[in-house]
Design a protein around this motif. Structure first.
Motif, short mmCIF file in Angstrom:
data_model
loop_
_atom_site.label_atom_id
_atom_site.label_comp_id
_atom_site.label_asym_id
_atom_site.label_seq_id
_atom_site.Cartn_x
_atom_site.Cartn_y
_atom_site.Cartn_z
N LEU A 134 0.88 -1.07 0.01
CA LEU A 134 -0.08 -0.12 0.11
C LEU A 134 0.97 1.09 0.07
O LEU A 134 0.60 2.21 -0.67
CB LEU A 134 -1.07 -0.17 1.20
CG LEU A 134 -1.89 1.31 1.24
CD1 LEU A 134 -2.88 1.35 -0.02
CD2 LEU A 134 -2.70 1.14 2.47
N GLY A 135 2.20 1.23 0.85
CA GLY A 135 2.87 2.35 0.77
C GLY A 135 3.58 2.59 -0.48
O GLY A 135 3.60 3.74 -0.90
N LEU A 136 3.85 1.47 -1.11
CA LEU A 136 4.58 1.73 -2.47
C LEU A 136 3.54 2.10 -3.63
O LEU A 136 3.64 3.00 -4.41
CB LEU A 136 5.23 0.54 -2.83
CG LEU A 136 6.55 0.04 -2.10
CD1 LEU A 136 6.83 -1.21 -2.40
CD2 LEU A 136 7.47 1.01 -2.17
N THR A 137 2.10 1.73 -3.55
CA THR A 137 1.22 1.95 -4.49
C THR A 137 0.70 3.35 -4.37
O THR A 137 0.48 4.06 -5.19
CB THR A 137 0.30 0.70 -4.60
OG1 THR A 137 -0.69 0.70 -3.33
CG2 THR A 137 0.83 -0.35 -5.07
N ALA A 138 0.59 3.70 -2.97
CA ALA A 138 0.05 4.90 -2.97
C ALA A 138 0.89 6.08 -3.36
O ALA A 138 0.37 7.05 -3.59
CB ALA A 138 -0.17 5.18 -1.18
N THR A 139 2.34 6.14 -3.40
CA THR A 139 3.00 7.06 -3.90
C THR A 139 2.95 7.25 -5.39
O THR A 139 3.06 8.15 -5.85
CB THR A 139 4.23 6.77 -3.66
OG1 THR A 139 4.81 5.47 -4.16
CG2 THR A 139 4.74 6.67 -1.95
N ALA A 140 2.37 5.98 -5.96
CA ALA A 140 2.27 6.05 -7.53
C ALA A 140 0.84 6.70 -7.79
O ALA A 140 0.49 6.84 -8.99
CB ALA A 140 2.71 4.79 -8.14
N CYS A 141 -0.27 6.67 -7.11
CA CYS A 141 -1.35 6.89 -7.36
C CYS A 141 -1.86 8.44 -7.26
O CYS A 141 -1.23 9.13 -6.32
CB CYS A 141 -2.39 6.00 -6.32
SG CYS A 141 -3.84 6.54 -6.44
N ASN A 142 -2.26 8.91 -8.27
CA ASN A 142 -2.75 10.31 -8.26
C ASN A 142 -4.14 10.82 -8.16
O ASN A 142 -4.17 11.82 -8.01
CB ASN A 142 -2.32 10.69 -9.85
CG ASN A 142 -1.06 10.75 -10.41
OD1 ASN A 142 -0.15 10.75 -9.33
ND2 ASN A 142 -0.61 10.21 -11.40
N GLN A 160 -8.86 2.01 -5.31
CA GLN A 160 -8.51 0.56 -6.09
C GLN A 160 -7.25 -0.09 -5.50
O GLN A 160 -7.25 -1.31 -5.15
CB GLN A 160 -8.45 0.84 -7.47
CG GLN A 160 -9.80 1.21 -8.16
CD GLN A 160 -9.52 1.87 -9.86
OE1 GLN A 160 -8.51 1.98 -9.94
NE2 GLN A 160 -10.67 1.93 -10.34
N ASP A 161 -6.51 0.60 -5.03
CA ASP A 161 -5.24 -0.17 -4.68
C ASP A 161 -5.43 -0.42 -3.09
O ASP A 161 -4.95 -1.66 -2.94
CB ASP A 161 -4.09 1.17 -4.28
CG ASP A 161 -3.57 1.56 -5.87
OD1 ASP A 161 -3.88 0.99 -6.89
OD2 ASP A 161 -3.03 2.62 -5.97
N VAL A 162 -6.20 0.03 -2.31
CA VAL A 162 -6.34 -0.64 -1.10
C VAL A 162 -7.26 -1.87 -1.18
O VAL A 162 -7.10 -2.56 -0.45
CB VAL A 162 -7.23 0.67 -0.18
CG1 VAL A 162 -7.69 -0.07 1.04
CG2 VAL A 162 -6.29 1.71 -0.05
N GLU A 163 -8.13 -1.79 -2.28
CA GLU A 163 -9.10 -2.93 -2.31
C GLU A 163 -8.24 -3.95 -2.77
O GLU A 163 -8.34 -5.09 -2.36
CB GLU A 163 -10.15 -2.71 -3.45
CG GLU A 163 -11.01 -3.85 -3.66
CD GLU A 163 -12.09 -3.28 -4.89
OE1 GLU A 163 -12.90 -4.33 -5.04
OE2 GLU A 163 -12.42 -2.26 -4.91
N SER A 164 -7.13 -4.11 -3.71
CA SER A 164 -6.38 -5.05 -4.41
C SER A 164 -5.54 -5.47 -3.27
O SER A 164 -5.21 -6.70 -3.11
CB SER A 164 -5.50 -4.47 -5.45
OG SER A 164 -4.66 -3.55 -5.17
N VAL A 165 -4.95 -4.77 -2.22
CA VAL A 165 -4.26 -5.18 -1.35
C VAL A 165 -4.93 -6.14 -0.10
O VAL A 165 -4.58 -7.02 0.21
CB VAL A 165 -3.47 -3.84 -0.52
CG1 VAL A 165 -2.86 -4.31 0.70
CG2 VAL A 165 -2.49 -3.27 -1.49
N GLY A 166 -6.44 -5.37 -0.12
CA GLY A 166 -7.32 -6.25 0.75
C GLY A 166 -7.50 -7.74 0.20
O GLY A 166 -7.51 -8.64 1.03
N GLN A 167 -7.76 -7.71 -0.99
CA GLN A 167 -8.17 -9.11 -1.74
C GLN A 167 -6.68 -9.98 -1.64
O GLN A 167 -6.85 -11.23 -1.51
CB GLN A 167 -8.21 -8.94 -3.21
CG GLN A 167 -9.74 -8.21 -3.14
CD GLN A 167 -10.18 -7.64 -4.73
OE1 GLN A 167 -9.45 -8.21 -5.60
NE2 GLN A 167 -11.31 -7.50 -4.82
#
Length: 43
Positions: free
Chosen positions: A14-22, A29-36
């Motif tokens: 989540l930390g890595l993808t959150a920096t790439a999310c605009n 969507q990133d949070v949902e995919s990490v949860g899954q």
């Protein structure tokens, strides 16, 4: 033990993808995919 590991991996991802999310939508969507992924790792 596995649950804690999955949670740690999820938080790191989540930390890595959150920096790439605009956008807020993209972050959701990133949070949902990490949860899954976490659920799949636990099962």
């Amino acid at each position: 033990m596995i649950r804690k590991l999955a949670l740690a991996v999820g938080v790191a991802a989540l930390g890595l993808t959150a920096t790439a999310c605009n956008t807020v939508k993209g972050l959701g969507q990133d949070v949902e995919s990490v949860g899954q992924a976490g659920e799949e790792a636990i099962d």
